[in-house]
Design an enzyme around this catalytic site. Structure first.
Site, PDB file in Angstrom:
ATOM      1  N   ARG A 228      89.096  86.010 -13.961  1.00 35.63           N
ATOM      2  CA  ARG A 228      88.121  85.922 -15.048  1.00 35.63           C
ATOM      3  C   ARG A 228      87.100  87.046 -14.867  1.00 35.63           C
ATOM      4  O   ARG A 228      86.709  87.370 -13.724  1.00 35.63           O
ATOM      5  CB  ARG A 228      87.375  84.585 -15.019  1.00 35.63           C
ATOM      6  CG  ARG A 228      88.173  83.403 -15.553  1.00 35.63           C
ATOM      7  CD  ARG A 228      88.392  83.474 -17.057  1.00 35.63           C
ATOM      8  NE  ARG A 228      89.118  82.333 -17.589  1.00 35.63           N
ATOM      9  CZ  ARG A 228      90.438  82.298 -17.808  1.00 35.63           C
ATOM     10  NH1 ARG A 228      91.182  83.345 -17.534  1.00 35.63           N
ATOM     11  NH2 ARG A 228      91.003  81.230 -18.322  1.00 35.63           N
ATOM     12  N   GLU A 257      84.682  89.553 -22.899  1.00 33.87           N
ATOM     13  CA  GLU A 257      85.844  89.964 -23.676  1.00 33.87           C
ATOM     14  C   GLU A 257      85.844  89.284 -25.054  1.00 33.87           C
ATOM     15  O   GLU A 257      85.365  88.159 -25.162  1.00 33.87           O
ATOM     16  CB  GLU A 257      87.138  89.653 -22.905  1.00 33.87           C
ATOM     17  CG  GLU A 257      87.362  88.197 -22.595  1.00 33.87           C
ATOM     18  CD  GLU A 257      88.579  87.993 -21.660  1.00 33.87           C
ATOM     19  OE1 GLU A 257      88.623  88.630 -20.583  1.00 33.87           O
ATOM     20  OE2 GLU A 257      89.451  87.189 -22.038  1.00 33.87           O
ATOM     21  N   HIS A 275      93.641  90.957 -21.748  1.00 29.03           N
ATOM     22  CA  HIS A 275      93.911  89.570 -21.338  1.00 29.03           C
ATOM     23  C   HIS A 275      95.359  89.164 -21.683  1.00 29.03           C
ATOM     24  O   HIS A 275      95.589  88.237 -22.458  1.00 29.03           O
ATOM     25  CB  HIS A 275      92.915  88.597 -21.989  1.00 29.03           C
ATOM     26  CG  HIS A 275      92.776  87.306 -21.227  1.00 29.03           C
ATOM     27  ND1 HIS A 275      91.593  86.622 -21.092  1.00 29.03           N
ATOM     28  CD2 HIS A 275      93.697  86.563 -20.551  1.00 29.03           C
ATOM     29  CE1 HIS A 275      91.781  85.523 -20.386  1.00 29.03           C
ATOM     30  NE2 HIS A 275      93.067  85.468 -20.041  1.00 29.03           N
TER      31      HIS A 275
HETATM   32  P1  NAP Z   1      94.741  77.427  -8.694  1.00 23.71           P
HETATM   33  O1  NAP Z   1      96.129  77.086  -8.321  1.00 23.71           O
HETATM   34  O2  NAP Z   1      93.741  76.341  -8.829  1.00 23.71           O
HETATM   35  O3  NAP Z   1      94.214  78.499  -7.643  1.00 23.71           O
HETATM   36  C1  NAP Z   1      92.891  78.904  -7.630  1.00 23.71           C
HETATM   37  C2  NAP Z   1      92.559  79.431  -6.247  1.00 23.71           C
HETATM   38  O4  NAP Z   1      91.193  79.879  -6.272  1.00 23.71           O
HETATM   39  C3  NAP Z   1      92.706  78.415  -5.140  1.00 23.71           C
HETATM   40  O5  NAP Z   1      93.515  78.949  -4.154  1.00 23.71           O
HETATM   41  C4  NAP Z   1      91.278  78.186  -4.637  1.00 23.71           C
HETATM   42  O6  NAP Z   1      91.323  78.098  -3.220  1.00 23.71           O
HETATM   43  C5  NAP Z   1      90.553  79.454  -5.072  1.00 23.71           C
HETATM   44  N1  NAP Z   1      89.151  79.177  -5.362  1.00 23.71           N
HETATM   45  C6  NAP Z   1      88.649  78.254  -6.224  1.00 23.71           C
HETATM   46  N2  NAP Z   1      87.311  78.266  -6.188  1.00 23.71           N
HETATM   47  C7  NAP Z   1      86.967  79.221  -5.288  1.00 23.71           C
HETATM   48  C8  NAP Z   1      85.711  79.689  -4.805  1.00 23.71           C
HETATM   49  N3  NAP Z   1      84.556  79.189  -5.247  1.00 23.71           N
HETATM   50  N4  NAP Z   1      85.721  80.682  -3.891  1.00 23.71           N
HETATM   51  C9  NAP Z   1      86.894  81.190  -3.445  1.00 23.71           C
HETATM   52  N5  NAP Z   1      88.100  80.779  -3.857  1.00 23.71           N
HETATM   53  C10 NAP Z   1      88.137  79.804  -4.769  1.00 23.71           C
HETATM   54  O7  NAP Z   1      94.698  78.218 -10.079  1.00 23.71           O
HETATM   55  P2  NAP Z   1      95.819  79.130 -10.741  1.00 23.71           P
HETATM   56  O8  NAP Z   1      96.713  78.294 -11.553  1.00 23.71           O
HETATM   57  O9  NAP Z   1      96.413  80.018  -9.692  1.00 23.71           O
HETATM   58  O10 NAP Z   1      94.895  79.980 -11.749  1.00 23.71           O
HETATM   59  C11 NAP Z   1      93.832  80.730 -11.244  1.00 23.71           C
HETATM   60  C12 NAP Z   1      93.009  81.344 -12.371  1.00 23.71           C
HETATM   61  O11 NAP Z   1      93.712  82.446 -12.929  1.00 23.71           O
HETATM   62  C13 NAP Z   1      92.735  80.462 -13.591  1.00 23.71           C
HETATM   63  O12 NAP Z   1      91.710  79.547 -13.366  1.00 23.71           O
HETATM   64  C14 NAP Z   1      92.385  81.486 -14.640  1.00 23.71           C
HETATM   65  O13 NAP Z   1      91.003  81.763 -14.607  1.00 23.71           O
HETATM   66  C15 NAP Z   1      93.160  82.728 -14.200  1.00 23.71           C
HETATM   67  N6  NAP Z   1      94.254  83.050 -15.133  1.00 23.71           N
HETATM   68  C16 NAP Z   1      94.243  84.240 -15.802  1.00 23.71           C
HETATM   69  C17 NAP Z   1      95.277  84.544 -16.664  1.00 23.71           C
HETATM   70  C18 NAP Z   1      95.302  85.840 -17.402  1.00 23.71           C
HETATM   71  O14 NAP Z   1      95.902  85.874 -18.460  1.00 23.71           O
HETATM   72  N7  NAP Z   1      94.721  86.896 -16.887  1.00 23.71           N
HETATM   73  C19 NAP Z   1      96.319  83.641 -16.863  1.00 23.71           C
HETATM   74  C20 NAP Z   1      96.300  82.454 -16.162  1.00 23.71           C
HETATM   75  C21 NAP Z   1      95.267  82.166 -15.292  1.00 23.71           C
HETATM   76  P3  NAP Z   1      90.307  77.127  -2.418  1.00 23.71           P
HETATM   77  O15 NAP Z   1      90.414  75.784  -3.073  1.00 23.71           O
HETATM   78  O16 NAP Z   1      90.791  77.174  -1.006  1.00 23.71           O
HETATM   79  O17 NAP Z   1      88.972  77.760  -2.575  1.00 23.71           O
HETATM   80  C1  8YV Z   2      94.833  82.262 -21.596  1.00 26.23           C
HETATM   81  C2  8YV Z   2      94.535  82.242 -19.249  1.00 26.23           C
HETATM   82  O1  8YV Z   2      94.451  80.979 -21.566  1.00 26.23           O
HETATM   83  O2  8YV Z   2      95.735  80.305 -18.653  1.00 26.23           O
HETATM   84  C3  8YV Z   2      94.675  80.933 -18.560  1.00 26.23           C
HETATM   85  O3  8YV Z   2      93.722  80.535 -17.871  1.00 26.23           O
HETATM   86  O4  8YV Z   2      93.629  82.971 -19.013  1.00 26.23           O
HETATM   87  C4  8YV Z   2      95.487  82.651 -20.279  1.00 26.23           C
HETATM   88  O5  8YV Z   2      96.745  82.128 -20.107  1.00 26.23           O
HETATM   89  C5  8YV Z   2      95.693  82.495 -22.722  1.00 26.23           C
HETATM   90  O6  8YV Z   2      95.366  83.777 -23.077  1.00 26.23           O
HETATM   91  C6  8YV Z   2      95.480  81.560 -23.876  1.00 26.23           C
HETATM   92  O7  8YV Z   2      94.393  81.942 -24.642  1.00 26.23           O
END
Ligand code: NAP
Ligand code: 8YV
Length: 309
Positions: A228, A257, A275
């Protein structure tokens, strides 16, 4: 009895089609007079489909039972307000891990090897004049992952395939992962060539990648943000990229964004993406199916597929 659900933004086409088959869908974003539209239907709405739900909307929907988010991140849903109103929240985890990890590695290679710049160079007819130059590669470098969760682990696996050494930081050390753990982000940034951000947004991580962390990554360090925009001190990042204090950045997400700091547009040390992490047909179909499956489970009185609260 038909079930009335509210959409406040466009969703992926296959998701909208399935919702329309099973539910009575009201599309607030398509209404001309939104206040009047909402006033007419609010008392019947039992579910919200899609993310971006704040306390004021929850407060206007007395029969709301569930918010089925589209995406894994829930930083744009007011979870506290949902809990207080006894409203369930779901997200779409796991089905997007591969797509996001794939884009991450793609952006890293693009940045290291200047792929977008090379493409522009050839299109602009500059090749006959001189070569593009020599750049760096991923091979043999250390990548630090902030957030070794579901997506972070997929990035780690792919980074190893690129012959990179993987280390990570999170709030706690994880059992059964083969990567070295850093208990501070600052120390990890100091030891890394690449820093990949894939932690959630929200209060606990706001600007966790501070100027000090970026300075520790340093003039040869590469920042990759697919988590993010709020994770990073964006003004400090721009400043350091402009003055050479940070080696480069590959960015899929931004603080405000779709607004992107214009100062980045002139920099060859930056790769920008709008994104696109989960933006493939197969992944968006799967995210939509997960959203619908959560709603279906809820209204069938079954356990939710991916509950957040
Ligand atoms: P997840 O499985 O919950 O993993 C999140 C990781 O972040 C965990 O390993 C957690 O480890 C760590 N974390 C959480 N809070 C933290 C903190 N305060 N300090 C340090 N580390 C922290 O989540 P995920 O499914 O992998 O998704 C992660 C994120 O990717 C989403 O929340 C979203 O914002 C982003 N995302 C972006 C896109 C895109 O299109 N660019 C798409 C999908 C997701 P600990 O619990 O050990 O801290
Ligand atoms: C967006 C994402 O949500 O899953 C997330 O956290 O950042 C992305 O997959 C997707 O662009 C839908 O708006």
């Amino acid at each position: 009895m038909p079930i009335d659900i509210l959409q406040t933004g466009k969703l992926h086409a296959s998701c909208e089609a399935t919702l329309a088959e099973r539910y009575t869908v009201h599309k607030l974003h398509e209404a001309t007079d939104k206040d009047a539209f909402l006033a007419e239907i609010a008392s019947r709405i039992r579910a919200h489909a899609g993310s971006g739900v704040q306390a004021d909307l929850i407060g206007k929907l007395p029969k709301l039972e569930i918010i089925a988010g589209f995406g894994v991140g829930t930083d744009n849903i007011d979870i506290g307000a949902a809990k207080a109103a006894n409203v369930r929240v779901t997200n779409t985890p796991d089905v997007l891990n591969d797509a996001v990890a794939e884009l991450t590695i793609g952006m890293m290679i693009a940045l290291a090897r200047r792929i977008p710049q090379g493409d522009r160079f050839v299109r602009d007819g500059k090749w006959p004049g001189a070569g593009l130059g020599l750049f760096s590669e991923l091979t043999g470098k250390t990548v630090g992952i902030l957030g070794l969760g579901r997506i972070g682990k997929e990035i780690a696996t792919r980074a190893q395939a690129m012959k990179m050494r993987v280390v990570y930081h999170g709030r706690k050390r994880q059992d059964n992962v083969p990567y070295s753990y850093y208990d501070t982000l600052l120390a990890m940034a100091r030891d890394c060539d690449w820093l990949v951000l894939i932690a959630p947004g929200g209060q606990g991580t706001d600007r966790i990648v501070s100027r000090a962390v970026l300075e520790a990554l340093g003039p040869k360090g590469m920042l990759v943000n697919v988590g993010r925009g709020t994770l990073v001190d964006e003004p400090a990042m721009v400043d350091l990229l402009l003055n050479g204090g940070l080696g480069g950045a590959a960015l899929d997400v931004f603080e405000n964004e779709p607004q992107v700091p214009a100062a980045l547009f002139a920099l060859d040390t930056v790769v920008l993406s709008p994104h696109q992490g989960s933006a493939t047909h197969q992944t968006r179909d799967a995210m939509g199916a997960t959203l619908v499956a959560n709603l279906d489970a809820h209204f069938a009185g079954k356990p939710l597929i991916s509950p957040v609260v």
